[in-house]
Structures are given as structure tokens and as C-alpha cells.
Design an enzyme around this catalytic site. Structure first.
Site, PDB file in Angstrom:
ATOM      1  N   HIS A  78      45.662  52.274  10.634  1.00  0.00           N
ATOM      2  CA  HIS A  78      45.886  50.874  10.261  1.00  0.00           C
ATOM      3  C   HIS A  78      46.729  50.839   8.989  1.00  0.00           C
ATOM      4  CE1 HIS A  78      42.286  50.947  12.758  1.00  0.00           C
ATOM      5  NE2 HIS A  78      42.596  49.710  13.118  1.00  0.00           N
TER       6      HIS A  78
ATOM      7  N   HIS B 221      49.125  43.019  19.356  1.00  0.00           N
ATOM      8  CA  HIS B 221      47.711  43.302  19.071  1.00  0.00           C
ATOM      9  C   HIS B 221      46.922  41.990  18.926  1.00  0.00           C
ATOM     10  CE1 HIS B 221      44.456  45.951  18.007  1.00  0.00           C
ATOM     11  NE2 HIS B 221      44.415  45.650  16.729  1.00  0.00           N
TER      12      HIS B 221
ATOM     13  N   HIS C  39      42.963  38.767  16.693  1.00  0.00           N
ATOM     14  CA  HIS C  39      42.153  39.974  16.744  1.00  0.00           C
ATOM     15  C   HIS C  39      40.719  39.760  17.244  1.00  0.00           C
ATOM     16  CE1 HIS C  39      40.743  43.973  15.396  1.00  0.00           C
ATOM     17  NE2 HIS C  39      42.017  44.287  15.382  1.00  0.00           N
TER      18      HIS C  39
ATOM     19  N   ASP D 228      47.859  49.725  13.407  1.00  0.00           N
ATOM     20  CA  ASP D 228      47.413  48.416  13.891  1.00  0.00           C
ATOM     21  C   ASP D 228      47.203  47.402  12.760  1.00  0.00           C
ATOM     22  OD1 ASP D 228      47.295  49.854  16.219  1.00  0.00           O
ATOM     23  OD2 ASP D 228      45.236  49.277  16.725  1.00  0.00           O
ATOM     24  N   ASP D 229      47.134  46.157  13.157  1.00  0.00           N
ATOM     25  CA  ASP D 229      46.694  45.010  12.333  1.00  0.00           C
ATOM     26  C   ASP D 229      47.719  44.551  11.294  1.00  0.00           C
ATOM     27  OD1 ASP D 229      44.452  45.583  13.772  1.00  0.00           O
ATOM     28  OD2 ASP D 229      43.119  45.913  12.063  1.00  0.00           O
TER      29      ASP D 229
ATOM     30  N   TYR E 149      39.696  46.593  19.184  1.00  0.00           N
ATOM     31  CA  TYR E 149      38.499  47.436  19.409  1.00  0.00           C
ATOM     32  C   TYR E 149      38.602  48.260  20.696  1.00  0.00           C
ATOM     33  CZ  TYR E 149      37.275  43.510  16.444  1.00  0.00           C
ATOM     34  OH  TYR E 149      37.329  42.530  15.490  1.00  0.00           O
TER      35      TYR E 149
END
Ligand code: ZN
Length: 502
Positions: free
Chosen positions: A450, A356, A360, A306-307, A397
């Protein structure tokens, strides 16, 4: 850059009937060759259309019996949108698709580009012959005072009513790969750096022919070379290109290289049903795989990151490649803008790219309109880079509610949570991260990591080695789950890997 996942597929092989087939055969028989016309003698050589050797052919509108221009002008928020394209009588399904494609492209620009000011899409006919039409779209985008032009060409098979992507002029993925190698060589000779060019439908989205029948491939400004260098293109000689063409490609070449005076389509085709996306070279269906995850012996699991993308994501991609492992990347806005070439590479190498959100946020704390903006922007960005609109999203989250589910459903995405949390953001220790990933692994697991943390990148070689030794197959989330339901929430693929019948 102009793409739409809802473009129906053209069917492979000849599906021609009656008059349409006769028209194509006649056209093939007198298709122009480089020099003298050697067959028979009773035929007159075909009249060449206009166009430069390095450009796609242009159809003189005077030669088309029933031609009108579709035109719209509107404001999308602060962005002014102008769209125009040619509509040929009897090609209703094509006009409808072009309307959807251009509308979607304009919307994605408005959604995904923060400084978006205006976008103008202008379509011109590049081919009209037999039962094939080609329309080339030029998209001029203005953002924060800068202007940039992109190109996309779509093809229409009147025999089936199907609109085709440019890569469908090629016989398959292998032929797209061969074309890509040849194009890379040609661009290399022009001193264009092709390191960030990949054989994906989103980059090979404008393919056509010059008046001699050579294949012309063109790329958007700023996509391969710096924007200031203008339009980058490659001309592949017809004798090299012809072995790569699909049936549609051969007919498109014939249509593009001969003028048909008083051109008209025989009969209106019905719009076809959407086919499997796997039939488009350079645009694999996300769930398609060589691995059957419902076979328990496959021990499928999904690694997710992710991210990102982050600066070291290319290293991670190298590691995955070494094990033939596929992963899923849940991407956010600025990292995509910072590393667009990494997003393209992820997609080109068979990984899944997913949404995503732009910024965020905890989506359960903001209104529905903002949730929509958060997701629409990233789907638009990914599509503009890869030609693929994500079918999966992960709420930051893991925080979701009915509103988030509803917007995700509207935008065509399933919600993917996880079953194993490595907590790699908290514990920046490679061996701890690796142990958690490996200890949590079981068939059907979705593992959260991540790719923006050095310690995670450093943990990956060990994770891959140990999972590989344990006999796991690392697949994308869509390969693990199979077809997913937009708006539905998934925590793991345990049901999928044990077979759905029990
Ligand atoms: Zn996140």
C-alpha cells in the site's frame, strides 16, 4: 477528456485505392503554402478555411454537400446530457464512433463527478478534404455550480473507415515526445507551469491545424493551468510540426488548410475491426513490454500498490524509475481526485493504473447496483485523467463473489488478487515489510503493498535493490499475465512465467 478505448485504430501507411488515392494526391499537389504558390502555375492557390491563428480551422458547413447534425438530449440520473455533432454523408463509421465517444464521455462525467449537474458536448467540423474528416468536440461540464470546458478532436480516414485519436496525427511515440518538449517550451514562454503535463494520449487529445497549417494543441480548462485561466494552447509552426506527422497527419493537414467546395466522400467505408491499442502514440497497450515474461530467465514479478495515490507516491515513482521497474497501482476514488497529477504520472511512466473501487467497501456485502457504481466511478475517473480505461480491478480485502465477477466482466476488467501479502498496513515497520516482499518473491508472484503508508514507501528502495540483485524483472500485472479475461480471477502469474504449454 473525451475518450473511448473502443476507437478503432487507423492503419499506418498508405492504404489508399482508386478514386480516394487520386483525390488525396490532387489535394497534396495543391496544398497551400505560406506565401506564393510556386509549382507549375496552372493551379490556383487553395482557398484558406476560416479560423484564428491560435485555433483549429473551421469548415463552413455550406461547403459540405451532405451534412447533418446528430443530436441527443437525455437525463443520466440527475445529470442532464446534451450531445450534438456533425455527420457527413458516407462517413457512417465515424458518426458511430463519435456517438460512442461522446456517450462514454458524458457517462464518465455522470459516474465519476459527485456534484455533476449537466454536460453538453458540441462537435464542429475542423477538416473536410480528400478522404479525411476532423471533428472537434467541446465539452462543457457543470458541477456544483462551476463550469469547465474541455476539448477533444477526432480524425477520420475514409480510406480505411478508421477513427483516429489526435495523437495518431503523429508518426509515433518518439514524435509525440518531441512535440511534448516543444509544447512545454511554448507554454513555458506563456508562464504556464507544465510540471503536470505528460505526453499521453489523454492529455494530447485535441490536436489540429490553423488555417496556415501550423499545428495547434489545446488542453482542457484546469488540466494544465488553473481552471480560471481558460483554454491553454500551443501553436507549433508548420515547419517544425511537419517532420513529426504520420501519413494521416499529413493528409489531415492538407484537408484542414484548404476549402473543398461541394465536398463529398467517394464511397462509404466499412467500419474496420479494432486493432491493437499499441498503435496510438501516448497510449501503450497495457500488456506490451520489452520483456518476455514467458522466458523463465526473465524472472518476472509484479509489485502492486493499493489504496493510493498517496502524498509520497511520487517518491516511490522516483525509486521505481531508478531500477527501470514497473508496478501496478490499484486506485481508489478520493485519492485520485486529490492527486490526479500523480495518476497521470504513473500512467505516463509506464506503470499500470487499475481500479480498486470508489469507497473501498467489501463488495460482497453490497448490492449489484452499488458494486457497479463503486467500479464505474473509478474507471471513469482514471479514463478522464489518462485516456485509458483500466482493464484490471482488485476487490478490497480480496473479497469477491459471482456478482462482483459479473460486474467486473461487464466493465471489461479482470479481477486481480495476490500471492504475497506483506501485511504492510498492519506492521508499520520498513524492514519487516521489505523482508516479507523479498522472501515471498518468486517468478510469477503478485506482491501486495500500500503506497499510502510511510513505512512502505521507506521499504521500497531496499525491496527494489534486493529483488534486482536476485535477477527479478519487475513488471506490471498485465505484462506479467499477458491478455487477461474480463471477469476472471487471477492470484499470480506462475502459469504465465513457466509458459502456457506445459
Ligand atoms: Zn485496499
Amino acid at each position: 477528456m473525451l475518450r473511448n478505448r473502443s476507437v478503432p485504430e487507423s492503419t499506418r501507411g498508405r492504404a489508399l485505392v482508386g478514386a480516394a488515392a487520386a483525390a488525396v494526391l490532387a489535394l497534396t499537389a495543391c496544398s497551400p503554402s505560406d506565401g506564393e504558390h510556386t509549382s507549375g502555375g496552372e493551379e490556383t492557390p487553395a482557398e484558406k478555411p476560416s479560423g484564428e491563428p491560435d485555433r483549429l480551422t473551421e469548415v463552413d458547413p455550406e461547403t459540405v454537400a451532405d451534412l447533418e447534425e446528430k443530436r441527443t438530449e437525455e437525463e443520466q440520473g440527475d445529470v442532464s446530457v446534451e450531445i450534438s455533432y456533425p455527420a457527413v454523408g458516407g462517413a457512417g463509421p465515424f458518426s458511430e464512433e463519435l456517438g460512442r465517444i461522446t456517450g462514454r464521455a458524458a457517462e464518465e462525467f455522470a459516474d465519476a463527478v459527485p456534484g455533476a449537474e449537466s454536460v453538453a458536448v458540441t462537435g464542429t467540423l475542423t477538416a473536410a478534404g480528400g478522404d479525411v474528416l476532423g471533428v472537434r468536440l467541446e465539452q462543457k461540464e457543470k458541477e456544483s455550480g462551476e463550469e469547465r470546458t474541455g476539448y477533444a478532436t477526432y480524425w477520420y480516414d475514409a480510406a480505411t473507415g478508421a477513427t483516429a485519436y489526435s495523437t495518431q496525427l503523429l508518426a509515433g511515440d518518439e514524435e509525440l515526445g518531441e512535440l511534448h518538449e516543444r509544447v512545454s517550451e511554448i507554454l513555458g514562454e506563456q508562464d504556464v507551469d507544465t510540471a503536470d503535463l505528460y505526453p499521453i494520449a489523454g492529455m494530447y487529445d485535441s490536436i489540429g491545424f490553423n488555417p496556415d497549417g501550423d499545428l495547434v494543441v489545446e488542453f482542457d480548462e484546469g488540466q494544465v493551468a488553473p481552471a480560471g485561466d481558460g483554454r491553454v494552447h500551443a501553436v507549433v509552426p508548420r515547419e517544425e510540426a511537419e517532420p513529426l506527422l504520420s501519413d494521416l497527419g499529413e493528409r489531415a493537414q492538407a484537408a484542414a488548410t484548404a476549402v473543398t467546395r461541394g465536398f463529398e466522400l467517394e464511397a462509404e467505408a466499412a467500419a474496420p475491426k479494432d486493432g491493437a491499442a499499441g498503435e496510438v502514440p501516448g497510449r501503450p497497450a497495457p500488456a506490451s513490454s520489452d520483456v518476455d515474461c514467458s522466458d523463465p530467465k526473465a524472472k518476472c514479478i509484479a509489485l502492486t500498490f493499493d489504496d493510493g495515490p498517496g502524498g509520497r507516491t511520487p517518491e516511490l515513482l522516483d525509486e521505481l524509475d531508478e531500477y527501470g521497474a514497473k508496478a501496478t497501482f490499484f486506485l481508489t476514488g478520493e485519492p485520485i481526485r486529490e492527486h490526479p497529477e500523480t495518476v497521470r504520472r504513473e500512467y505516463a511512466e509506464g506503470h499500470e493504473v487499475a481500479n480498486h473501487t470508489e469507497n473501498h467497501p467489501d463488495l460482497t456485502t453490497i448490492g449489484e447496483g452499488e458494486v457497479r457504481e463503486e467500479l464505474a466511478s473509478v474507471s471513469g475517473l482514471i479514463d478522464r485523467e489518462t485516456g485509458y480505461r483500466p482493464e484490471l480491478m482488485r476487490p478490497p480485502y480480496g473479497a469477491t463473489d459471482d456478482t462482483v465477477a459479473g460486474v467486473s466482466e461487464d466493465l471489461g476488467m479482470a479481477e486481480i488478487i495476490w500471492s504475497v501479502d506483506t501485511n504492510d498496513w498492519k506492521d508499520r515497520n520498513s524492514s519487516v515489510v521489505a523482508d516479507r516482499a523479498v522472501e515471498g518473491a518468486k517468478p510469477g508472484a503478485i506482491i501486495l503493498m500500500h503506497d499510502i503508508h510511510d513505512t512502505t514507501i521507506d521499504a521500497v528502495p531496499d525491496i527494489l535493490k534486493r529483488l534486482d540483485e536476485k535477477g527479478f524483472t519487475m513488471v506490471t500485472v498485465s505484462q506479467l499475465l499477458g491478455e487477461t479475461e474480463p471477469g476472471e480471477k487471477y492470484f499470480d502469474g506462475e502459469e504465465a512465467v513457466t509458459g502456457k504449454d506445459d
